[in-house]
Design a protein around this motif. Sequence first.
Motif, PDB file in Angstrom:
ATOM      1  N   UNK A 102      -8.360  24.608   1.228  1.00  0.00           N
ATOM      2  CA  UNK A 102      -7.969  23.454   0.672  1.00  0.00           C
ATOM      3  C   UNK A 102      -7.140  22.441   1.051  1.00  0.00           C
ATOM      4  N   UNK A 103      -6.041  23.009   1.111  1.00  0.00           N
ATOM      5  CA  UNK A 103      -4.781  21.849   1.562  1.00  0.00           C
ATOM      6  C   UNK A 103      -4.319  22.354   3.047  1.00  0.00           C
ATOM      7  N   UNK A 104      -3.921  21.370   3.864  1.00  0.00           N
ATOM      8  CA  UNK A 104      -3.364  21.543   5.202  1.00  0.00           C
ATOM      9  C   UNK A 104      -2.625  20.303   5.518  1.00  0.00           C
ATOM     10  N   UNK A 105      -1.378  20.616   6.137  1.00  0.00           N
ATOM     11  CA  UNK A 105      -0.488  19.318   6.238  1.00  0.00           C
ATOM     12  C   UNK A 105       0.263  19.847   7.576  1.00  0.00           C
ATOM     13  N   UNK A 106       0.918  18.802   8.260  1.00  0.00           N
ATOM     14  CA  UNK A 106       1.617  18.905   9.406  1.00  0.00           C
ATOM     15  C   UNK A 106       2.647  17.648   9.229  1.00  0.00           C
ATOM     16  N   UNK A 107       3.882  18.034   9.694  1.00  0.00           N
ATOM     17  CA  UNK A 107       4.894  16.886   9.751  1.00  0.00           C
ATOM     18  C   UNK A 107       5.778  17.188  11.111  1.00  0.00           C
ATOM     19  N   UNK A 108       5.669  16.044  11.932  1.00  0.00           N
ATOM     20  CA  UNK A 108       6.439  16.253  13.116  1.00  0.00           C
ATOM     21  C   UNK A 108       7.493  15.062  13.436  1.00  0.00           C
ATOM     22  N   UNK A 109       8.675  15.294  13.804  1.00  0.00           N
ATOM     23  CA  UNK A 109       9.812  14.322  13.902  1.00  0.00           C
ATOM     24  C   UNK A 109      10.452  14.904  15.535  1.00  0.00           C
ATOM     25  N   UNK A 110      10.554  13.878  16.175  1.00  0.00           N
ATOM     26  CA  UNK A 110      11.080  13.731  17.405  1.00  0.00           C
ATOM     27  C   UNK A 110      12.307  12.651  17.806  1.00  0.00           C
ATOM     28  N   UNK A 111      13.052  13.550  18.134  1.00  0.00           N
ATOM     29  CA  UNK A 111      14.541  12.431  18.034  1.00  0.00           C
ATOM     30  C   UNK A 111      14.647  12.431  19.528  1.00  0.00           C
ATOM     31  N   UNK A 112      15.249  11.319  19.904  1.00  0.00           N
ATOM     32  CA  UNK A 112      15.472  11.109  21.601  1.00  0.00           C
ATOM     33  C   UNK A 112      16.803  10.473  21.576  1.00  0.00           C
ATOM     34  N   UNK A 113      18.201  11.076  21.359  1.00  0.00           N
ATOM     35  CA  UNK A 113      19.366  10.499  21.587  1.00  0.00           C
ATOM     36  C   UNK A 113      19.763   9.680  22.470  1.00  0.00           C
ATOM     37  N   UNK A 114      19.005  10.179  24.007  1.00  0.00           N
ATOM     38  CA  UNK A 114      19.239   9.679  25.239  1.00  0.00           C
ATOM     39  C   UNK A 114      17.706   9.787  25.981  1.00  0.00           C
ATOM     40  N   UNK A 115      17.591   8.930  26.901  1.00  0.00           N
ATOM     41  CA  UNK A 115      16.374   9.010  27.577  1.00  0.00           C
ATOM     42  C   UNK A 115      15.647  10.081  28.028  1.00  0.00           C
ATOM     43  N   UNK A 116      16.605  11.083  28.609  1.00  0.00           N
ATOM     44  CA  UNK A 116      16.336  12.151  29.237  1.00  0.00           C
ATOM     45  C   UNK A 116      16.320  13.448  28.345  1.00  0.00           C
TER      46      UNK A 116
ATOM     47  N   UNK B  26       3.494  28.542   5.819  1.00  0.00           N
ATOM     48  CA  UNK B  26       4.401  27.160   6.153  1.00  0.00           C
ATOM     49  C   UNK B  26       5.220  27.691   7.252  1.00  0.00           C
ATOM     50  N   UNK B  27       5.295  27.354   8.450  1.00  0.00           N
ATOM     51  CA  UNK B  27       5.968  27.778   9.417  1.00  0.00           C
ATOM     52  C   UNK B  27       6.416  26.323  10.117  1.00  0.00           C
ATOM     53  N   UNK B  28       7.701  26.491  10.618  1.00  0.00           N
ATOM     54  CA  UNK B  28       8.445  25.143  10.984  1.00  0.00           C
ATOM     55  C   UNK B  28       9.079  25.716  12.658  1.00  0.00           C
TER      56      UNK B  28
ATOM     57  N   UNK C 182       4.190  23.283   9.751  1.00  0.00           N
ATOM     58  CA  UNK C 182       2.726  23.313   9.525  1.00  0.00           C
ATOM     59  C   UNK C 182       2.549  24.206   8.425  1.00  0.00           C
ATOM     60  N   UNK C 183       1.592  23.600   7.338  1.00  0.00           N
ATOM     61  CA  UNK C 183       1.293  24.363   6.088  1.00  0.00           C
ATOM     62  C   UNK C 183      -0.345  24.601   6.398  1.00  0.00           C
TER      63      UNK C 183
END
Length: 162
Positions: free
Chosen positions: A67-81, A115-117, A89-90
Amino acid sequence: TPGSATLVSYVQNIGQTRADGVELSFNFPDALPSLDLSGAVTFVDARITDNPVLPASVGKQTPQVPRWRATLVATWRPIETFSFTAAARYSDRVYATIDNTDIVTHTYQGFDAYLVIDLRAVWTLGDRWSVSAGIDNLAGRDYILFHPFPQRSMLVELKYAY
């Protein structure tokens, strides 16, 4: 089979189903400087509306559709490399049987909600090499989707792209 110790399984087509729902998704590259955000949340009311072979299944939730499904993704790039990604994920529990009689979830052949991270870091070394490390299921959640899923898993990768 009634009166027998023989276990039987078979495939049965369902007469008709109906799924009503809504999904909201987003993708914000550079939501903040060097931070990308994306995700989705889905609600689906999937029901069996006709099934002459098993009338008791009419009105029940369609198997394998949460009935319910969700995802959230955050990507941080402090420097180019270098990049660091965190993802959550839920999924709501699902039924495996057509008549939803599989009500015991946390056992072999059961289906739990979860719910996993997950975390992953990638460091690019020049044009062809990269090193990455990650942790799946950071909290080591114990859940079953027909069989036990791995709890915390760690990986390290050295990659050469030719």
